[in-house]
Design a protein around this motif. Structure first.
Motif, PDB file in Angstrom:
ATOM      1  N   ILE A 125       0.841  -1.204   0.000  1.00 15.79           N
ATOM      2  CA  ILE A 125       0.000   0.000   0.000  1.00 15.79           C
ATOM      3  C   ILE A 125       0.875   1.253   0.000  1.00 15.79           C
ATOM      4  O   ILE A 125       0.662   2.174  -0.784  1.00 15.79           O
ATOM      5  N   ASP A 126       1.840   1.266   0.923  1.00 17.44           N
ATOM      6  CA  ASP A 126       2.743   2.417   1.038  1.00 17.44           C
ATOM      7  C   ASP A 126       4.030   1.951   1.718  1.00 17.44           C
ATOM      8  O   ASP A 126       3.986   1.538   2.883  1.00 17.44           O
ATOM      9  N   PRO A 127       5.167   2.001   1.034  1.00 16.94           N
ATOM     10  CA  PRO A 127       6.425   1.538   1.629  1.00 16.94           C
ATOM     11  C   PRO A 127       6.803   2.248   2.932  1.00 16.94           C
ATOM     12  O   PRO A 127       7.535   1.705   3.739  1.00 16.94           O
ATOM     13  N   ARG A 128       6.258   3.447   3.146  1.00 15.92           N
ATOM     14  CA  ARG A 128       6.567   4.157   4.397  1.00 15.92           C
ATOM     15  C   ARG A 128       5.931   3.496   5.610  1.00 15.92           C
ATOM     16  O   ARG A 128       6.286   3.814   6.739  1.00 15.92           O
ATOM     17  N   LEU A 129       5.020   2.550   5.382  1.00 10.44           N
ATOM     18  CA  LEU A 129       4.374   1.846   6.497  1.00 10.44           C
ATOM     19  C   LEU A 129       5.202   0.676   7.022  1.00 10.44           C
ATOM     20  O   LEU A 129       4.777  -0.018   7.937  1.00 10.44           O
ATOM     21  N   PHE A 130       6.395   0.469   6.446  1.00  8.97           N
ATOM     22  CA  PHE A 130       7.217  -0.664   6.860  1.00  8.97           C
ATOM     23  C   PHE A 130       7.530  -0.640   8.353  1.00  8.97           C
ATOM     24  O   PHE A 130       7.328  -1.630   9.056  1.00  8.97           O
ATOM     25  N   HIS A 131       8.035   0.456   8.849  1.00  7.28           N
ATOM     26  CA  HIS A 131       8.456   0.494  10.256  1.00  7.28           C
ATOM     27  C   HIS A 131       7.274   0.328  11.205  1.00  7.28           C
ATOM     28  O   HIS A 131       7.392  -0.358  12.221  1.00  7.28           O
ATOM     29  N   LEU A 132       6.141   0.902  10.877  1.00  6.14           N
ATOM     30  CA  LEU A 132       4.949   0.716  11.702  1.00  6.14           C
ATOM     31  C   LEU A 132       4.534  -0.750  11.709  1.00  6.14           C
ATOM     32  O   LEU A 132       4.310  -1.334  12.773  1.00  6.14           O
ATOM     33  N   SER A 133       4.463  -1.341  10.519  1.00  2.00           N
ATOM     34  CA  SER A 133       3.993  -2.728  10.438  1.00  2.00           C
ATOM     35  C   SER A 133       5.013  -3.717  10.987  1.00  2.00           C
ATOM     36  O   SER A 133       4.649  -4.703  11.621  1.00  2.00           O
ATOM     37  N   ASP A 135       7.984  -3.023  13.100  1.00  7.21           N
ATOM     38  CA  ASP A 135       8.466  -2.801  14.452  1.00  7.21           C
ATOM     39  C   ASP A 135       7.353  -2.792  15.493  1.00  7.21           C
ATOM     40  O   ASP A 135       7.509  -3.350  16.570  1.00  7.21           O
ATOM     41  N   PHE A 136       6.244  -2.177  15.178  1.00 14.45           N
ATOM     42  CA  PHE A 136       5.198  -2.051  16.177  1.00 14.45           C
ATOM     43  C   PHE A 136       4.178  -3.185  16.087  1.00 14.45           C
ATOM     44  O   PHE A 136       4.067  -3.999  16.989  1.00 14.45           O
ATOM     45  N   LEU A 143       4.847 -10.975  20.087  1.00 15.35           N
ATOM     46  CA  LEU A 143       5.111 -11.133  21.515  1.00 15.35           C
ATOM     47  C   LEU A 143       3.805 -11.306  22.284  1.00 15.35           C
ATOM     48  O   LEU A 143       3.705 -12.184  23.155  1.00 15.35           O
ATOM     49  N   PHE A 144       2.806 -10.521  21.941  1.00 13.71           N
ATOM     50  CA  PHE A 144       1.504 -10.640  22.596  1.00 13.71           C
ATOM     51  C   PHE A 144       0.883 -12.012  22.325  1.00 13.71           C
ATOM     52  O   PHE A 144       0.345 -12.650  23.241  1.00 13.71           O
ATOM     53  N   SER A 145       0.976 -12.498  21.090  1.00 12.54           N
ATOM     54  CA  SER A 145       0.378 -13.798  20.775  1.00 12.54           C
ATOM     55  C   SER A 145       1.091 -14.932  21.508  1.00 12.54           C
ATOM     56  O   SER A 145       0.449 -15.900  21.929  1.00 12.54           O
ATOM     57  N   VAL A 146       2.415 -14.818  21.705  1.00 17.62           N
ATOM     58  CA  VAL A 146       3.141 -15.828  22.482  1.00 17.62           C
ATOM     59  C   VAL A 146       2.686 -15.793  23.935  1.00 17.62           C
ATOM     60  O   VAL A 146       2.483 -16.849  24.553  1.00 17.62           O
ATOM     61  N   PHE A 147       2.496 -14.596  24.490  1.00 16.44           N
ATOM     62  CA  PHE A 147       2.000 -14.490  25.869  1.00 16.44           C
ATOM     63  C   PHE A 147       0.606 -15.107  26.001  1.00 16.44           C
ATOM     64  O   PHE A 147       0.325 -15.808  26.965  1.00 16.44           O
ATOM     65  N   VAL A 148      -0.253 -14.844  25.026  1.00 17.81           N
ATOM     66  CA  VAL A 148      -1.603 -15.411  25.060  1.00 17.81           C
ATOM     67  C   VAL A 148      -1.558 -16.937  24.997  1.00 17.81           C
ATOM     68  O   VAL A 148      -2.245 -17.619  25.756  1.00 17.81           O
TER      69      VAL A 148
END
Length: 165
Positions: A125-133, A135-136, A143-148
């Motif tokens: 969609i937009d290469p600038r979304l890489f770090h959001l998708s 890293d965050f 990590l959350f799914s492993v905890f669950v």
């Protein structure tokens, strides 16, 4: 709880030492195999989801000119080792641990493929979304799914008395 924490740290050290460090770990070949499995699965998944990607290297994809590289750190194996350490440290029967280690592996592989597909879709969609998708959403989502999954494991197994001493 103190005994569990000691066992958990010991299992993390042992599993990461055996598997994860490229120039140190005798079983690092499994990390490479997991990367290969991840890349092969992503090629198929990208086709099914119609994510516009072109494999341009052994472990990378070109998505609208953005190069998405899948290396050994992207294969989900580190998240699995964290989960496996927690399961192995917990006071449960060997049969329960074995079952949940296998289920955990399948869960982490599928969750990681979903994570990487989401990253590829957002980058398409937009290469600038890489770090959001990546890293965050991707890293913290894994990590959350492993905890669950670990929470579900605890609720599903018979709790041993030693964890309460």
């Amino acid at each position: 709880m103190y005994h569990y924490a000691k066992r958990y740290v010991l299992w993390i050290f042992l599993l990461f030492s055996l598997f994860y460090f490229q120039y140190f770990s005798p079983l690092f070949v499994f990390v490479h195999l997991q990367t290969w499995l991840t890349v092969e699965s992503l090629e198929t998944l990208f086709e099914l989801l119609r994510i516009p990607s072109v494999p341009d290297h052994i472990a990378s994809f070109s998505i609208h000119g953005f190069r998405l590289v899948i290396d050994d750190a992207c294969n989900g194996f580190g998240f699995y080792l964290l989960l496996a350490s927690a399961i192995l440290a917990y006071n449960a029967s060997l049969a329960e641990k074995t079952l949940w280690l296998a289920l955990g592996y399948l869960f982490v592989v599928l969750a990681n493929l979903l994570r990487l597909s989401l990253i590829a879709y957002m980058v398409s969609i937009d290469p600038r979304l890489f770090h959001l998708s990546h890293d965050f959403i991707g890293r913290y989502g894994m990590l959350f799914s492993v905890f669950v999954l670990y929470y579900i494991f605890i609720k599903a197994v018979t709790i041993g008395r030693k964890d309460f001493e």
